[in-house]
Scaffold this motif. Structure first.
Motif, PDB file in Angstrom:
ATOM      1  N   ALA A   1      -4.084   3.491   8.903  1.00 11.87           N
ATOM      2  CA  ALA A   1      -4.345   4.010   7.552  1.00 11.87           C
ATOM      3  C   ALA A   1      -3.780   3.027   6.533  1.00 11.87           C
ATOM      4  N   CYS A   2      -4.596   2.620   5.570  1.00 13.16           N
ATOM      5  CA  CYS A   2      -4.154   1.709   4.508  1.00 13.16           C
ATOM      6  C   CYS A   2      -5.091   1.886   3.325  1.00 13.16           C
ATOM      7  N   ASN A   3      -4.536   2.213   2.149  1.00 16.97           N
ATOM      8  CA  ASN A   3      -5.366   2.485   0.981  1.00 16.97           C
ATOM      9  C   ASN A   3      -5.414   1.319   0.001  1.00 16.97           C
ATOM     10  N   ASN A   4      -5.090   0.117   0.497  1.00 17.94           N
ATOM     11  CA  ASN A   4      -5.121  -1.082  -0.349  1.00 17.94           C
ATOM     12  C   ASN A   4      -5.832  -2.177   0.430  1.00 17.94           C
TER      13      ASN A   4
ATOM     14  N   GLY B   1       4.467   3.022   4.223  1.00 20.92           N
ATOM     15  CA  GLY B   1       3.937   2.890   2.864  1.00 20.92           C
ATOM     16  C   GLY B   1       5.044   2.801   1.827  1.00 20.92           C
TER      17      GLY B   1
ATOM     18  N   VAL C   1       5.061   4.915   9.902  1.00 17.40           N
ATOM     19  CA  VAL C   1       4.529   5.046   8.549  1.00 17.40           C
ATOM     20  C   VAL C   1       5.407   4.224   7.625  1.00 17.40           C
TER      21      VAL C   1
ATOM     22  N   ALA D   1       0.839  -1.196   0.000  1.00 18.77           N
ATOM     23  CA  ALA D   1       0.000   0.000   0.000  1.00 18.77           C
ATOM     24  C   ALA D   1       0.875   1.249   0.000  1.00 18.77           C
ATOM     25  N   SER D   2       0.465   2.256  -0.759  1.00 18.71           N
ATOM     26  CA  SER D   2       1.238   3.507  -0.782  1.00 18.71           C
ATOM     27  C   SER D   2       0.994   4.318   0.487  1.00 18.71           C
ATOM     28  N   VAL D   3      -0.159   4.103   1.128  1.00 18.31           N
ATOM     29  CA  VAL D   3      -0.454   4.724   2.416  1.00 18.31           C
ATOM     30  C   VAL D   3      -0.601   3.595   3.440  1.00 18.31           C
ATOM     31  N   LEU D   4       0.319   3.519   4.372  1.00 20.67           N
ATOM     32  CA  LEU D   4       0.312   2.435   5.358  1.00 20.67           C
ATOM     33  C   LEU D   4       0.907   2.964   6.658  1.00 20.67           C
ATOM     34  N   ALA D   5       0.104   3.015   7.703  1.00 19.48           N
ATOM     35  CA  ALA D   5       0.565   3.554   8.986  1.00 19.48           C
ATOM     36  C   ALA D   5      -0.017   2.735  10.126  1.00 19.48           C
TER      37      ALA D   5
END
Length: 339
Positions: free
Chosen positions: A107-110, A336, A334, A8-12
């Motif tokens: 946070a995860c966008n995948n 990502g 973070v 994922a490009s956003v991963l926290a």
């Protein structure tokens, strides 16, 4: 499915061991149980006249130049914190929350990556639980590692850990910190095991865990103590101090980040651990005081390589490296995909 998955490009992740700042009080060793006997330690300022002692360049080693340099005083203003003349013991106290949800990103966008991650973490928990990690966190509470420089040279160090429920202590443990080896995280005694079991249950979400940690350090009357030092980014040269110490409401204290760093100093799964000892859990095994990163990507032992192998390539790391990956997720951060 695994071949199509990407990081994922956003991963926290939020930290799951959440310490407060640690405040300093002074008192007498014989009056540990008497709450009114403990007085807050403040920060004082002093100015000193030092001498030139830094390494000189070759061009400045001429005797005449050196004499001229030494004739100019090295004036410094610094912050200090000390025990009073009538107190021989430092008390350092903080609280620690143990939170559930390790491996669940904040946070995860995948969605596919999130599902795979939670599946892997669940498999780890079912096979290993949090026992190994929790025992190591408990050991660092018991041995007083969080005291940092205040632990060095102390005559006695006693650590009391109390489980707080409804504002009162419901269970407590007392440790002789100097009797416990800072490098011996793998041989916990019965009390450390009991504390570790409680921390593990908190990480697993089985119970709410809030700990109050109090360390009593017998240093000697009037001795200097060592709160955290502040990093001053916007310096005013007219008012600049050589050392600025951290304080909370005029009471000397240690940063919560520094407490957290001490508690997660549990990584003995890297190649040079036998010589160096435990280091703080960091994605690249970074230790700034050594100027080293002990988990280099080229060695395939860094967090990102291990995590990608585990999640994306279905290459399960060894149990020791699984512990490391889980400890980084407990640390939070973070992680990502780099842009």
């Amino acid at each position: 499915m695994l071949e199509k998955l990407s990081t994922a490009s956003v991963l926290a992740f939020e930290r799951k061991l959440d310490p407060s700042y640690a405040v300093f009080h002074s008192g007498s060793w014989s009056e540990q149980a008497k709450a009114s006997a403990w007085v807050p330690i403040g920060i004082q300022e002093k100015s000193v006249r030092g001498t030139i002692s830094n390494r000189l360049k070759a061009k400045d080693q001429d005797p005449a130049k050196l004499d001229a340099s030494i004739a100019n005083p090295n004036l410094q203003t610094v912050d200090i914190a000390t025990l009073p003349a009538d107190a021989d013991t430092l008390r350092v106290r903080f609280t620690l929350r143990v939170l559930a949800g390790t491996g669940t990103p904040s946070a995860c966008n995948n969605a596919g990556y999130r599902t795979r991650l939670q599946s892997v973490v669940q498999g780890y928990v079912e096979q290993n639980g949090f026992t190994e990690l929790a025992l190591r966190y408990a050991a660092n509470l018991a041995n007083g590692r969080f005291l940092w420089r205040n632990r060095i040279g102390a005559e006695s160090v006693q650590v009391e850990v109390a489980r707080m429920q409804n504002g009162a202590s419901s269970q407590s443990w007392t440790f002789d910190a100097l009797a416990l080896d800072l490098r011996g995280l793998e041989q916990p005694n019965q009390d450390v095991q009991a504390l570790g079991k409680l921390i593990a249950s908190g990480l697993a979400g089985e119970t709410h865990v809030l700990l109050q940690v109090s360390a009593y350090v017998r240093l000697g009357r009037g001795q200097e103590v060592f709160p955290s030092q502040e990093l001053i980014l916007d310096k005013d040269t007219k008012k600049e101090k050589s050392r600025t110490l951290y304080q909370v409401q005029d009471v000397a204290a240690i940063h919560s980040q520094k407490i957290g760093n001490a508690l997660r100093t549990i990584d003995t799964w890297y190649d040079e651990a036998q010589e160096v000892g435990p280091i703080a859990v960091e994605p690249y095994g970074s230790v700034t005081t050594h100027g080293r990163a002990y988990r280099q990507p080229k060695q395939k032992q860094d967090f990102y390589t291990l995590l990608d192998d585990w999640l994306l390539k279905d290459k399960t790391p060894t149990v020791e490296q699984q512990h490391f990956v889980m400890a980084v997720l407990i640390r939070g951060g973070v992680f990502g995909e780099a842009g």
